[in-house]
Motif scaffolding. Sequence first.
Motif, short mmCIF file in Angstrom:
data_model
loop_
_atom_site.label_atom_id
_atom_site.label_comp_id
_atom_site.label_asym_id
_atom_site.label_seq_id
_atom_site.Cartn_x
_atom_site.Cartn_y
_atom_site.Cartn_z
N ARG A 39 0.86 -1.17 0.00
CA ARG A 39 0.00 0.00 0.00
C ARG A 39 0.90 1.23 0.00
NH1 ARG A 39 -4.84 -0.88 2.21
NH2 ARG A 39 -5.08 1.35 2.48
N VAL A 40 0.31 2.35 -0.37
CA VAL A 40 1.06 3.60 -0.30
C VAL A 40 0.21 4.64 0.43
CG1 VAL A 40 2.13 5.49 -1.62
CG2 VAL A 40 2.30 3.15 -2.47
N THR A 41 0.86 5.41 1.29
CA THR A 41 0.21 6.55 1.94
C THR A 41 1.01 7.78 1.54
OG1 THR A 41 -0.31 5.10 3.80
CG2 THR A 41 -0.53 7.47 4.17
N ILE A 42 0.32 8.78 1.01
CA ILE A 42 1.01 10.01 0.63
C ILE A 42 0.53 11.14 1.54
CG2 ILE A 42 1.44 11.70 -1.21
CD1 ILE A 42 0.98 9.50 -3.26
N LEU A 58 -1.79 7.84 -10.58
CA LEU A 58 -0.69 7.19 -11.32
C LEU A 58 -0.31 5.84 -10.74
CD1 LEU A 58 2.04 9.86 -11.80
CD2 LEU A 58 1.29 8.19 -13.50
N ILE A 59 -0.08 5.84 -9.43
CA ILE A 59 0.40 4.62 -8.77
C ILE A 59 -0.68 3.54 -8.82
CG2 ILE A 59 1.19 3.64 -6.57
CD1 ILE A 59 2.30 6.56 -5.98
N GLU A 60 -1.92 3.94 -8.60
CA GLU A 60 -3.01 2.95 -8.65
C GLU A 60 -3.14 2.37 -10.05
OE1 GLU A 60 -6.48 4.76 -6.79
OE2 GLU A 60 -5.72 4.19 -4.81
N LEU A 62 -0.68 2.28 -12.51
CA LEU A 62 0.49 1.51 -12.97
C LEU A 62 0.76 0.29 -12.09
CD1 LEU A 62 3.14 4.17 -14.07
CD2 LEU A 62 1.26 3.18 -15.36
N LEU A 63 0.49 0.37 -10.81
CA LEU A 63 0.86 -0.72 -9.90
C LEU A 63 -0.33 -1.50 -9.33
CD1 LEU A 63 3.60 1.08 -7.74
CD2 LEU A 63 3.80 0.07 -9.99
N GLN A 64 -1.53 -1.04 -9.59
CA GLN A 64 -2.73 -1.66 -9.01
C GLN A 64 -2.58 -1.88 -7.49
OE1 GLN A 64 -1.60 -3.86 -12.00
NE2 GLN A 64 -2.34 -2.05 -13.07
N ILE A 65 -2.14 -0.82 -6.85
CA ILE A 65 -1.94 -0.86 -5.40
C ILE A 65 -2.73 0.31 -4.81
CG2 ILE A 65 -0.16 -0.10 -3.75
CD1 ILE A 65 1.75 -1.98 -5.13
N PRO A 66 -3.43 0.09 -3.68
CA PRO A 66 -4.22 1.19 -3.14
C PRO A 66 -3.35 2.31 -2.55
CG PRO A 66 -4.35 -0.72 -1.70
CD PRO A 66 -3.57 -1.14 -2.90
N VAL A 67 -3.75 3.54 -2.81
CA VAL A 67 -3.01 4.70 -2.32
C VAL A 67 -3.96 5.63 -1.57
CG1 VAL A 67 -1.58 6.69 -2.96
CG2 VAL A 67 -1.51 4.60 -4.37
N LEU A 153 6.78 14.94 -11.85
CA LEU A 153 7.76 14.13 -12.58
C LEU A 153 8.39 13.08 -11.66
CD1 LEU A 153 9.35 13.51 -15.12
CD2 LEU A 153 10.86 15.42 -14.60
N ALA A 154 8.75 13.50 -10.45
CA ALA A 154 9.36 12.55 -9.49
C ALA A 154 8.38 11.42 -9.18
CB ALA A 154 9.78 13.29 -8.22
N LEU A 155 7.09 11.74 -9.06
CA LEU A 155 6.09 10.71 -8.77
C LEU A 155 5.92 9.76 -9.95
CD1 LEU A 155 3.62 13.00 -6.84
CD2 LEU A 155 4.63 10.90 -5.91
N GLU A 156 5.93 10.32 -11.17
CA GLU A 156 5.85 9.47 -12.36
C GLU A 156 7.03 8.50 -12.37
OE1 GLU A 156 3.88 9.70 -15.44
OE2 GLU A 156 2.74 11.55 -15.10
N TYR A 157 8.21 9.07 -12.15
CA TYR A 157 9.43 8.25 -12.20
C TYR A 157 9.40 7.18 -11.11
CZ TYR A 157 14.26 6.98 -12.88
OH TYR A 157 15.39 6.26 -13.15
N PHE A 158 8.99 7.59 -9.92
CA PHE A 158 8.88 6.64 -8.81
C PHE A 158 7.93 5.49 -9.18
CE2 PHE A 158 5.88 5.36 -5.52
CZ PHE A 158 6.73 4.64 -4.69
#
Length: 350
Positions: A39-42, A58-60, A62-67, A153-158
């Motif tokens: 999981r990710v918490t921002i 983006l993260i959800e 590309l990674l199918q992970i809950p944020v 951009l940093a988040l896209e790259y991450f």
Amino acid sequence: EKSGYPHFMLKEIFEQPRALDSTLHSLLSRNDMDFDFERVTIVACGTSYHAGLVGKYLIEELLQIPVDVYYASEYRYRPDVVEDSLAIFITQSGETADTIAAARKAKVSGNETLAITNVVGSSITSYVDRVLYTNAGPEIGVAATKTFTAQLLALEYFAIRAGESMGKLSVSQVRNFINSLRKIPLYVENTLNLNDIIEKEAKKIYKNKDMFFIGRSMNYPIALEGALKMKEISYIHAEGYPAGELKHGPLALIEEGIPVIALVPEDITYDKMLSNIKEVSARNAYVIGVSSNMDVGKYVDTLIKVPETELYLSPFVNVVVLQLLAYHAARLLGRDIDKPRNLAKSVTVE
Ligand code: F6R
């Protein structure tokens, strides 16, 4: 030094192609981008929070992970839920008190922690396990501009590198994504060429007392960011809304001539955005469409035609339009653009 620009804000808006180029360079040189999380918490404040919201989509995707995304000032009231989460703290200055307090709390709750900041050696860096630097250069204007696009951009790259290290993206997908990131500075450069057109639009709307910014999906946070920029430097009351929410209340505020700025990327939100535009033009709002698709011109009062980009990159061009719109509105109103009333560049009290 303002290098000939009347304000730091305008200089920093125009510095974005260079800032993005140098941010990408520094990110590409990292060889410690291995991640593993469920999981990710921002957590962030203000404009950085809006970057975090874009990061969620983006993260959800590309990674199918809950944020989950939290305002730092709210995260602290959250119970200490121990989970296998990566907690990301986004702070341009690295000195925002609420964000630092949230990072300490996340650590105590057993999260792995990552900071995204623009200032090398800033306070946040000593509270987290890892740091990603945006390399946007110092930002003097109180309103965040180039540091915001550098955060995106940093988040896209991450997201791409995390997807790679967790086996969620193929080698060719990673290559394609990275290649598309290299085009961002040019997309932004081409958007800056619309400055005169945007200034003309600002002249049409700056006398209004209220305005709306609407978007969906990744461009919903860009609508929030456009409204925040407008509020903080022009002092015009502006609301950002997910376009689908209008009919659940705010549509009651739409009356003749009220500016509605609609973000219409050519993605899954396209048709729905056109329906929302029809809802507000039926009430005689003054609609400015921001889109790469000329057809949108048929549905709006003015179309600001932005460069066509890959999916996921439309926030970069759209936000530049909104930064310039806010800048010109504030200038026409004679505001103190680099130092808006009541605000400080970094908020070191909780
Ligand atoms: C708005 C703005 C603020 C900051 C917020 C967080 O233009 O600049 O909303 O984004 O105060 O600041 P940082 O990113 O330094 O933590």
